[in-house]
Scaffold this motif. Structure first.
Motif, PDB file in Angstrom:
ATOM      1  N   THR A  32     -14.777   8.025   7.918  1.00 30.75           N
ATOM      2  CA  THR A  32     -14.422   7.895   9.274  1.00 30.75           C
ATOM      3  C   THR A  32     -16.123   8.021  10.186  1.00 30.75           C
ATOM      4  N   SER A  91      -7.640  10.420  12.050  1.00 32.32           N
ATOM      5  CA  SER A  91      -7.255   9.854  10.568  1.00 32.32           C
ATOM      6  C   SER A  91      -6.536   8.810  10.367  1.00 32.32           C
ATOM      7  N   ARG A  92      -5.480   8.495   9.591  1.00 33.91           N
ATOM      8  CA  ARG A  92      -4.607   7.435   9.273  1.00 33.91           C
ATOM      9  C   ARG A  92      -3.343   7.780   8.817  1.00 33.91           C
ATOM     10  N   ASP A  93      -2.081   7.348   9.138  1.00 34.69           N
ATOM     11  CA  ASP A  93      -0.965   7.608   7.592  1.00 34.69           C
ATOM     12  C   ASP A  93      -0.778   6.109   7.875  1.00 34.69           C
ATOM     13  N   ILE A 114     -12.087   4.703  12.091  1.00 35.22           N
ATOM     14  CA  ILE A 114     -12.267   4.989  10.750  1.00 35.22           C
ATOM     15  C   ILE A 114     -11.768   4.012   9.959  1.00 35.22           C
ATOM     16  N   VAL A 154      -2.852   5.601  13.844  1.00 36.65           N
ATOM     17  CA  VAL A 154      -3.741   6.643  14.231  1.00 36.65           C
ATOM     18  C   VAL A 154      -3.708   7.671  14.675  1.00 36.65           C
ATOM     19  N   GLY A 156      -9.133   4.588   5.044  1.00 33.84           N
ATOM     20  CA  GLY A 156      -9.168   6.156   5.473  1.00 33.84           C
ATOM     21  C   GLY A 156     -10.101   7.076   4.858  1.00 33.84           C
TER      22      GLY A 156
END
Length: 124
Positions: free
Chosen positions: A58, A71-73, A51, A79, A55
């Motif tokens: 991907t 996914s990443r926050d 990613i 991640v 974000g």
């Protein structure tokens, strides 16, 4: 220096789900593209998913496409790798990796930082 700590690996039955987490520390998370790789016994390390910094982009290996999601926050500096419909052939040590720059990559040596790995075992 970036330290990466993976978590979430465990023993699961085929068809089950797991979510792996990777929490970088030490440097600014948002400047790194992140990737997940895995290595099964007797096999080479292989790309799973990546990613980019934002974000929004991907990339997922064909072998897990449609089953795994990266996914990443940014708020949590974490991640994730959501793994669904797990198969015995997904059994491996899963590694989180970070690379400077915004673009994701499938090439392991382009990642400068690696976690210690987390074991995922899928029973049939």
């Amino acid at each position: 220096q970036v330290q990466l700590v993976e978590s979430g690996g465990e023993l699961v039955q085929a068809g089950g789900s797991l979510r792996l987490s990777c929490a970088p520390s030490g440097r600014t998370f948002r400047i790194y593209a992140m990737g997940w790789f895995r290595q099964a016994p007797g096999k080479e390390r292989e790309f799973v998913a990546a990613i980019n910094v934002s974000g929004r982009s991907t990339d997922t290996a064909d072998s897990v496409k449609g089953r795994f999601t990266i996914s990443r926050d940014g708020a949590k500096n974490t991640v994730y790798l959501q793994m669904n419909s797990l198969k015995p052939e997904d059994t491996a040590v899963y590694y989180c990796a970070a690379r400077l720059g915004g673009v994701n990559s499938r090439i392991a040596h382009e990642y400068a930082y690696w976690g210690q790995g987390t074991q995922v075992t899928v029973s049939s």
